[in-house]
Scaffold this active site. Structure first.
Site, mmCIF file in Angstrom:
data_model
loop_
_atom_site.group_PDB
_atom_site.id
_atom_site.type_symbol
_atom_site.label_atom_id
_atom_site.label_comp_id
_atom_site.label_asym_id
_atom_site.label_seq_id
_atom_site.Cartn_x
_atom_site.Cartn_y
_atom_site.Cartn_z
ATOM 1 N N HIS A 204 36.409 44.661 36.938
ATOM 2 C CA HIS A 204 35.974 45.733 35.897
ATOM 3 C C HIS A 204 37.319 45.660 34.800
ATOM 4 O O HIS A 204 37.247 45.755 33.712
ATOM 5 C CB HIS A 204 36.117 47.041 36.484
ATOM 6 C CG HIS A 204 35.245 47.490 37.592
ATOM 7 N ND1 HIS A 204 35.327 47.794 38.806
ATOM 8 C CD2 HIS A 204 33.730 47.397 37.507
ATOM 9 C CE1 HIS A 204 34.402 48.038 39.591
ATOM 10 N NE2 HIS A 204 33.277 47.712 38.728
ATOM 11 N N LYS B 30 24.647 59.380 45.788
ATOM 12 C CA LYS B 30 25.325 58.378 46.367
ATOM 13 C C LYS B 30 26.656 59.143 47.061
ATOM 14 O O LYS B 30 27.022 60.227 46.715
ATOM 15 C CB LYS B 30 26.177 57.380 45.523
ATOM 16 C CG LYS B 30 25.244 56.193 45.152
ATOM 17 C CD LYS B 30 25.846 55.144 44.401
ATOM 18 C CE LYS B 30 25.085 54.021 43.826
ATOM 19 N NZ LYS B 30 25.831 53.037 43.310
ATOM 20 N N ARG C 287 28.309 38.923 37.021
ATOM 21 C CA ARG C 287 28.954 38.007 37.792
ATOM 22 C C ARG C 287 28.411 36.736 37.998
ATOM 23 O O ARG C 287 28.885 35.824 38.229
ATOM 24 C CB ARG C 287 29.292 38.774 39.044
ATOM 25 C CG ARG C 287 30.544 39.830 38.909
ATOM 26 C CD ARG C 287 30.533 40.586 40.281
ATOM 27 N NE ARG C 287 29.180 41.202 40.272
ATOM 28 C CZ ARG C 287 29.127 42.395 41.280
ATOM 29 N NH1 ARG C 287 29.989 42.617 42.000
ATOM 30 N NH2 ARG C 287 27.986 42.812 41.494
ATOM 31 N N SER D 106 33.079 46.309 44.336
ATOM 32 C CA SER D 106 33.692 47.464 44.700
ATOM 33 C C SER D 106 33.336 47.540 46.116
ATOM 34 O O SER D 106 34.025 48.029 46.985
ATOM 35 C CB SER D 106 33.154 48.549 43.891
ATOM 36 O OG SER D 106 33.703 48.845 42.659
HETATM 37 O O1 PNS Z 1 28.679 50.407 38.743
HETATM 38 P P1 PNS Z 1 27.143 50.610 38.829
HETATM 39 O O2 PNS Z 1 26.787 51.388 39.952
HETATM 40 O O3 PNS Z 1 26.392 49.180 38.844
HETATM 41 O O4 PNS Z 1 26.683 51.031 37.545
HETATM 42 C C1 PNS Z 1 25.388 51.649 37.169
HETATM 43 C C2 PNS Z 1 25.040 52.542 35.978
HETATM 44 C C3 PNS Z 1 25.871 53.594 36.038
HETATM 45 C C4 PNS Z 1 25.243 51.699 34.858
HETATM 46 C C5 PNS Z 1 23.771 52.842 35.951
HETATM 47 O O5 PNS Z 1 23.317 53.434 37.359
HETATM 48 C C6 PNS Z 1 23.402 54.125 34.927
HETATM 49 O O6 PNS Z 1 23.286 53.899 33.834
HETATM 50 N N1 PNS Z 1 22.914 55.175 35.570
HETATM 51 C C7 PNS Z 1 22.598 56.404 35.050
HETATM 52 C C8 PNS Z 1 21.200 56.836 35.149
HETATM 53 C C9 PNS Z 1 20.327 56.171 34.215
HETATM 54 O O7 PNS Z 1 20.490 56.082 32.843
HETATM 55 N N2 PNS Z 1 19.178 55.666 34.484
HETATM 56 C C10 PNS Z 1 18.325 54.748 33.515
HETATM 57 C C11 PNS Z 1 18.395 53.227 33.552
HETATM 58 S S1 PNS Z 1 17.417 52.813 35.086
#
Ligand code: PNS
Length: 162
Positions: free
Chosen positions: A17, A41, A90, A129
């Site tokens: 990150h 979560k 990645r 993570s």
């Molecule tokens: O580190 P991560 O868990 O891969 O991050 C995922 C993240 C936070 C980018 C994604 O889950 C997110 O944007 N969640 C907010 C909800 C949202 O906007 N959902 C619509 C897109 S499917």
């Protein structure tokens, strides 16, 4: 001013990150790292802890701000007047999910929000993570994965000290 948001769970932030943060910070005038407050979560670290970790790791990066958000990313972007989302890739296995989310965000935002992908530096391509937490939970060495102060915090969690 060119602004971008780098969203994620960051539970916890890894060197992977941090690599994306540093590279994106060089491309934009202002970068906000936004920690998702995802109530469905069960994170190892609270949102406050995740924000503090990022603040400490990014304290020398003058144009990087740390924040948290709940709900839809596009709503957060709108509230911050930001149209660019940064995500790290990645491997090809990340791509399918990331493509779907990026397309969804474009459609939901009526083409208002675009996603810019940075390929993770090869030395961090194996890192996640989840794997860091699993290694730490079995007492393994995570010193190559996260800064020392983060490694200490993770180990303390698994020893039940926090
Ligand atoms: O580190 P991560 O868990 O891969 O991050 C995922 C993240 C936070 C980018 C994604 O889950 C997110 O944007 N969640 C907010 C909800 C949202 O906007 N959902 C619509 C897109 S499917």
């Amino acid at each position: 001013m060119k602004k971008a948001v780098y969203p994620g769970s960051f539970d916890p932030m890894t060197y992977g990150h941090l690599d994306v943060i540093k590279r994106a910070a060089e491309m934009f005038d202002s970068l906000t790292v936004a920690v998702l407050n995802n109530k469905t979560k069960h994170p190892l670290f609270s949102v406050d802890e995740r924000v503090k970790i990022l603040e400490e790791a990014c304290r020398d990066l003058g144009n990087v701000k740390i924040d948290s958000f709940s709900g839809l990313l596009i709503d957060y972007c709108r509230s911050q007047d930001v149209r660019i989302v940064i995500r790290g890739l990645r491997a090809i296995t990340d791509f399918e999910y990331e493509l779907q989310v990026a397309q969804t965000n474009r459609i939901l935002s009526h083409d208002g929000v675009d996603t810019l992908f940075l390929t993770t530096s090869l030395e961090y391509a194996y890192l996640s993570s989840s794997s860091v937490k699993e290694i730490a939970s079995f007492g393994g060495d995570i010193s190559q994965c996260v800064p020392d102060f983060v490694a200490d915090m993770i180990c303390a969690k698994y020893k039940g000290e926090e």
